[in-house]
Design a protein around this motif. Structure first.
Motif, short mmCIF file in Angstrom:
data_model
loop_
_atom_site.label_atom_id
_atom_site.label_comp_id
_atom_site.label_asym_id
_atom_site.label_seq_id
_atom_site.Cartn_x
_atom_site.Cartn_y
_atom_site.Cartn_z
N GLY A 147 0.81 -1.22 0.00
CA GLY A 147 0.00 0.00 0.00
C GLY A 147 0.84 1.27 0.00
O GLY A 147 0.54 2.22 -0.74
N MET A 148 1.90 1.30 0.81
CA MET A 148 2.77 2.48 0.81
C MET A 148 3.46 2.64 -0.53
O MET A 148 3.58 3.76 -1.03
CB MET A 148 3.80 2.40 1.94
CG MET A 148 3.23 2.84 3.27
SD MET A 148 4.48 2.97 4.57
CE MET A 148 5.42 4.40 4.05
N ALA A 149 3.91 1.54 -1.11
CA ALA A 149 4.57 1.62 -2.42
C ALA A 149 3.60 2.13 -3.48
O ALA A 149 3.96 2.99 -4.29
CB ALA A 149 5.14 0.26 -2.81
N GLY A 157 5.30 10.50 -5.37
CA GLY A 157 5.86 11.03 -4.12
C GLY A 157 7.34 11.29 -4.21
O GLY A 157 8.08 10.60 -4.92
N THR A 158 7.77 12.29 -3.48
CA THR A 158 9.18 12.68 -3.50
C THR A 158 9.98 12.08 -2.35
O THR A 158 11.17 12.32 -2.25
CB THR A 158 9.31 14.22 -3.44
OG1 THR A 158 8.66 14.69 -2.26
CG2 THR A 158 8.69 14.86 -4.67
N SER A 159 9.33 11.29 -1.51
CA SER A 159 10.06 10.65 -0.41
C SER A 159 11.12 9.73 -0.98
O SER A 159 10.93 9.10 -2.03
CB SER A 159 9.11 9.83 0.46
OG SER A 159 8.14 10.65 1.06
N THR A 160 12.22 9.63 -0.28
CA THR A 160 13.31 8.74 -0.71
C THR A 160 13.04 7.33 -0.19
O THR A 160 12.26 7.14 0.76
CB THR A 160 14.67 9.21 -0.15
OG1 THR A 160 14.64 9.06 1.28
CG2 THR A 160 14.96 10.66 -0.53
N PRO A 161 13.69 6.33 -0.78
CA PRO A 161 13.57 4.97 -0.24
C PRO A 161 13.94 4.89 1.24
O PRO A 161 13.29 4.16 2.00
CB PRO A 161 14.53 4.15 -1.10
CG PRO A 161 14.48 4.85 -2.43
CD PRO A 161 14.42 6.32 -2.06
N ASP A 162 14.95 5.65 1.67
CA ASP A 162 15.32 5.66 3.09
C ASP A 162 14.19 6.19 3.96
O ASP A 162 13.89 5.62 5.01
CB ASP A 162 16.57 6.53 3.33
CG ASP A 162 17.85 5.82 2.96
OD1 ASP A 162 17.88 4.58 2.96
OD2 ASP A 162 18.84 6.52 2.68
N GLU A 163 13.56 7.28 3.54
CA GLU A 163 12.46 7.86 4.32
C GLU A 163 11.29 6.88 4.40
O GLU A 163 10.72 6.68 5.48
CB GLU A 163 12.00 9.18 3.70
CG GLU A 163 13.02 10.29 3.82
CD GLU A 163 12.70 11.50 2.95
OE1 GLU A 163 13.18 12.60 3.31
OE2 GLU A 163 11.99 11.36 1.93
N LEU A 164 10.94 6.29 3.27
CA LEU A 164 9.83 5.34 3.26
C LEU A 164 10.14 4.10 4.10
O LEU A 164 9.27 3.61 4.83
CB LEU A 164 9.50 4.93 1.83
CG LEU A 164 8.90 6.04 0.97
CD1 LEU A 164 8.95 5.65 -0.50
CD2 LEU A 164 7.48 6.36 1.40
N ALA A 165 11.36 3.62 4.01
CA ALA A 165 11.76 2.44 4.79
C ALA A 165 11.66 2.74 6.28
O ALA A 165 11.17 1.91 7.06
CB ALA A 165 13.17 2.01 4.41
#
Length: 190
Positions: A147-149, A157-165
């Motif tokens: 769902g987040m992906a 979205g401009t969030s980075t993979p680090d932020e999302l993780a």
């Protein structure tokens, strides 16, 4: 799912496919001729392995899923797993958008959910959890990270993979802690 093996011509076609999507081509408008020309392979090489572009798209779906499967096998912590998961989504963003968000390959999202369920059910099956069925926990976790992906892909979205993780790890860790499940320890059970 085992890691999808790729011939050199498969990878050339895959990279050509990603380039065409990144250049703004829509999945519906990409022809076999486009793929062959962009990849720099012969027509006979393409047709030796694929009946048509749809057979190639099936291979692409398998390949993308196998790439995500590698992240599960390699990760020692939820944070590492989710970071790699979102990095894969970012690297192949246009393919995921075409296959999932734009619903060009309707079975892809279902296969993604099923792969996640298989992985998490196997891991969670190794713990004693009398309060809630393992399949419900697995379903919750998989739905959350898919769902987040999807939200990230849909909204560009401009969030980075680090932020999302970090966000997903915190959310899932907190939710599972309510049932006395240490999320980080699950990754040691693989």
């Amino acid at each position: 799912m085992a890691t999808q093996q790729a011939r050199t011509s498969d990878l050339k076609l895959f990279n050509a496919f990603i380039d065409l999507l990144n250049d703004g081509k829509q999945l519906d408008t990409i022809s076999t001729r486009h793929l062959i020309a962009q990849a720099g392979i012969s027509k006979s090489t393409f047709y030796r392995h694929y009946a048509d572009k749809f057979a190639f798209y099936n291979w692409v779906a398998d390949y993308l899923l196998s790439q995500l499967q590698e992240t599960v096998q390699e990760a020692q912590t939820p944070l590492i797993f989710y970071r790699r998961y979102f990095e894969k989504c970012q690297a192949y963003r246009q393919a995921y958008k075409s296959f999932i968000v734009d619903q060009h390959w309707l079975g892809f999202e279902q296969r993604l959910l099923e792969e996640g369920m298989t992985n998490y059910t196997a891991i969670l099956g190794k713990i004693n959890q009398p309060d809630i069925p393992v399949t419900n926990i697995a379903s919750y976790i998989v739905a959350a990270h898919v769902g987040m992906a999807l939200n990230w892909l849909r909204t560009d979205g401009t969030s980075t993979p680090d932020e999302l993780a970090n966000q997903l790890t915190r959310l899932t860790t907190g939710a599972l802690a309510a049932f006395n499940i240490n999320f980080a320890n699950l990754f040691q059970l693989k």
